[in-house]
Design a protein around this motif. Structure first.
Motif, mmCIF file in Angstrom:
data_model
loop_
_atom_site.group_PDB
_atom_site.id
_atom_site.type_symbol
_atom_site.label_atom_id
_atom_site.label_comp_id
_atom_site.label_asym_id
_atom_site.label_seq_id
_atom_site.Cartn_x
_atom_site.Cartn_y
_atom_site.Cartn_z
ATOM 1 N N VAL A 1 3.081 5.691 -3.401
ATOM 2 C CA VAL A 1 4.204 6.293 -4.120
ATOM 3 C C VAL A 1 3.882 6.332 -5.617
ATOM 4 C CG1 VAL A 1 6.625 5.990 -4.790
ATOM 5 C CG2 VAL A 1 5.922 5.581 -2.422
ATOM 6 N N PHE A 2 3.391 5.219 -6.137
ATOM 7 C CA PHE A 2 3.102 5.104 -7.565
ATOM 8 C C PHE A 2 2.081 6.155 -8.001
ATOM 9 C CE2 PHE A 2 1.116 3.460 -11.330
ATOM 10 C CZ PHE A 2 2.140 2.840 -12.022
ATOM 11 N N GLN B 1 0.821 -1.213 0.000
ATOM 12 C CA GLN B 1 0.000 0.000 0.000
ATOM 13 C C GLN B 1 0.850 1.256 0.000
ATOM 14 O OE1 GLN B 1 -2.897 -0.358 -0.754
ATOM 15 N NE2 GLN B 1 -2.793 -2.580 -0.509
ATOM 16 N N VAL B 2 2.003 1.214 0.684
ATOM 17 C CA VAL B 2 2.914 2.352 0.639
ATOM 18 C C VAL B 2 3.413 2.510 -0.796
ATOM 19 C CG1 VAL B 2 5.070 3.302 1.502
ATOM 20 C CG2 VAL B 2 3.593 1.998 3.035
ATOM 21 N N ASN B 3 3.754 1.377 -1.417
ATOM 22 C CA ASN B 3 4.219 1.415 -2.801
ATOM 23 C C ASN B 3 3.162 2.005 -3.727
ATOM 24 O OD1 ASN B 3 6.475 0.205 -1.851
ATOM 25 N ND2 ASN B 3 6.198 -1.746 -2.905
ATOM 26 N N ILE C 1 7.775 13.588 -7.235
ATOM 27 C CA ILE C 1 8.221 13.238 -5.886
ATOM 28 C C ILE C 1 7.389 13.905 -4.783
ATOM 29 C CG2 ILE C 1 10.174 13.369 -4.269
ATOM 30 C CD1 ILE C 1 12.023 12.827 -6.581
ATOM 31 N N VAL D 1 3.485 9.798 -7.645
ATOM 32 C CA VAL D 1 4.445 10.136 -8.701
ATOM 33 C C VAL D 1 3.710 10.370 -10.012
ATOM 34 C CG1 VAL D 1 6.302 9.209 -10.135
ATOM 35 C CG2 VAL D 1 6.406 8.957 -7.661
ATOM 36 N N LYS D 2 2.701 9.553 -10.287
ATOM 37 C CA LYS D 2 1.952 9.650 -11.545
ATOM 38 C C LYS D 2 1.376 11.057 -11.719
ATOM 39 C CE LYS D 2 -2.513 7.940 -13.162
ATOM 40 N NZ LYS D 2 -2.561 7.742 -14.600
ATOM 41 N N VAL E 1 2.083 9.272 0.669
ATOM 42 C CA VAL E 1 2.563 8.391 1.743
ATOM 43 C C VAL E 1 2.301 9.030 3.111
ATOM 44 C CG1 VAL E 1 4.622 7.367 2.782
ATOM 45 C CG2 VAL E 1 4.286 7.255 0.315
#
Lengths: 175, 179
Positions: free
Chosen positions: B66-67, B61-63, B75, B70-71, B82
């Motif tokens: 991030v995904f 879920q953290v990933n 950053i 970023v999309k 997050v």
């Protein structure tokens, strides 16, 4: 709190972050070995309890590291452990997602999106299965799951209400 | 895209996802909010992102936060997502840890959790129906779906083993045909 413990926290959890292929729970055995057997930050029993607490809380499943960090070195330990567990893996996701955005029209990306979809649905079903196993559900809990599934699939009621209602059912001791 | 979510949107949305997942089912909540409610992604993109986030190390879920961050916003977006996902859960977990180590017991929430967990499993199952309806057409996808469920869910093979076996087959099947 001391610098040596904080350094151990930083090194341990940032390396577990990179090793946790397939999700945070895959490194639990290694986390147990280091924090209980090597560093003696908490006892065997405490590790099991702390795991249960972290699963009960909302949010990502890796928050067990927050509690372990707290036990080892107080609030700074908790924050450091949480950040160490997220940042290295997060950087990797960032790099991969950059490539992914650029490859928008490539055959490979199209094949991955279409091909992995059925696999992901299968994995989601598997995680539902494993979740209900872990919660040690009996027939009444399965019946509640069946009713809720029918509601979620056929109506547009906000799922939050259903989860809350199910929580009340559990609180009343009906399941 | 003109209607890109702002950093505040990202943080609030992931905070909403995290808090809704009391009792579990965070992936199902992510789809419910990101695809159905906000319309930030299509099902296909969401599913492939979820799989990638599972393959890469780190909490899924953290990933995913991030995904998605970023999309839309690079950053800063990832940090906002997050932060939104983890801030309140971290505070809650700290409070629970404090009580636990102080009194060696967790406040009696067992019953509520049991009910909420049953509903979370239900939300996960309904996600299987909703996403499966769109991609499980034909013998090959249905076989892939069943195979990975059996291997990962019932036989409990590690994810990496399941995917090294089935992902190449799936990608070969899905490769776009030359016109």
């Amino acid at each position: 709190m001391n610098i040596r413990t904080l350094t151990q926290i930083l090194i341990l959890f940032s390396s577990l972050s990179i090793l946790s292929i397939g999700g945070g729970n895959t490194v639990l055995p290694e986390m147990h070995r280091k924090t209980v057997d090597s560093y003696h930050w908490l006892s065997n029993k405490q590790f099991a309890d702390v795991f249960a607490i972290s699963q009960a809380a909302p949010g990502p499943s890796i928050l067990i590291v927050t509690i372990i960090g707290y036990k080892a070195a107080g609030i700074p330990g908790a924050l450091l452990a949480t950040l160490a567990m997220m940042i290295p893996a997060g950087i990797l996701v960032y790099l991969v997602s950059r490539v992914w955005e650029k490859a928008k029209d490539s055959s490979l990306r199209k094949a991955i999106e279409k091909g992995l979809a059925p696999l992901t649905v299968g994995l989601i079903l598997a995680s539902g299965w494993v979740m209900s196993k872990a919660a040690d559900h009996d027939w009444r809990a399965y019946a509640l799951t069946a009713v809720c599934t029918a509601i979620f699939t056929t109506t547009k009621i906000n799922p939050l209400f259903i989860v809350a209602a199910a929580g009340v059912v559990g609180w009343l001791g009906w399941i | 895209m003109s209607d890109k979510p702002s950093l505040t949107d990202l943080a609030l949305t992931f905070n909403h996802i995290a808090l809704a997942s009391f009792g579990g089912g965070l992936s199902a909540w992510s789809r419910e909010v990101l695809v159905a409610e906000k319309g930030w992604m299509e099902d296909e993109e969401f599913l492939s992102a979820v799989t990638m986030c599972r393959i890469l190390p780190g909490a899924n879920q953290v990933n995913l936060a991030v995904f998605v961050g970023v999309k839309f916003r690079g950053i800063p977006g990832a940090l906002a997502a997050v932060f939104g996902l983890t801030l309140v859960p971290v505070l809650l977990v700290l409070a629970m840890a404090y009580f636990y180590f102080q009194f060696h017991q967790i406040p009696a929430v067992q019953g509520i959790l049991k009910g909420a967990a049953a509903a979370a499993v239900a939300l996960t199952l309904s996600m299987v129906f909703k996403t499966g309806r769109k991609c499980l057409h034909g013998i090959v996808p249905i076989t892939l779906f069943l195979a990975i469920f059996v291997l990962n869910g019932l036989v409990r093979w590690p994810l990496l083993a399941c995917l090294s076996l089935l992902a190449p087959l799936a990608v070969a099947w899905a490769w776009p045909k030359k016109p």
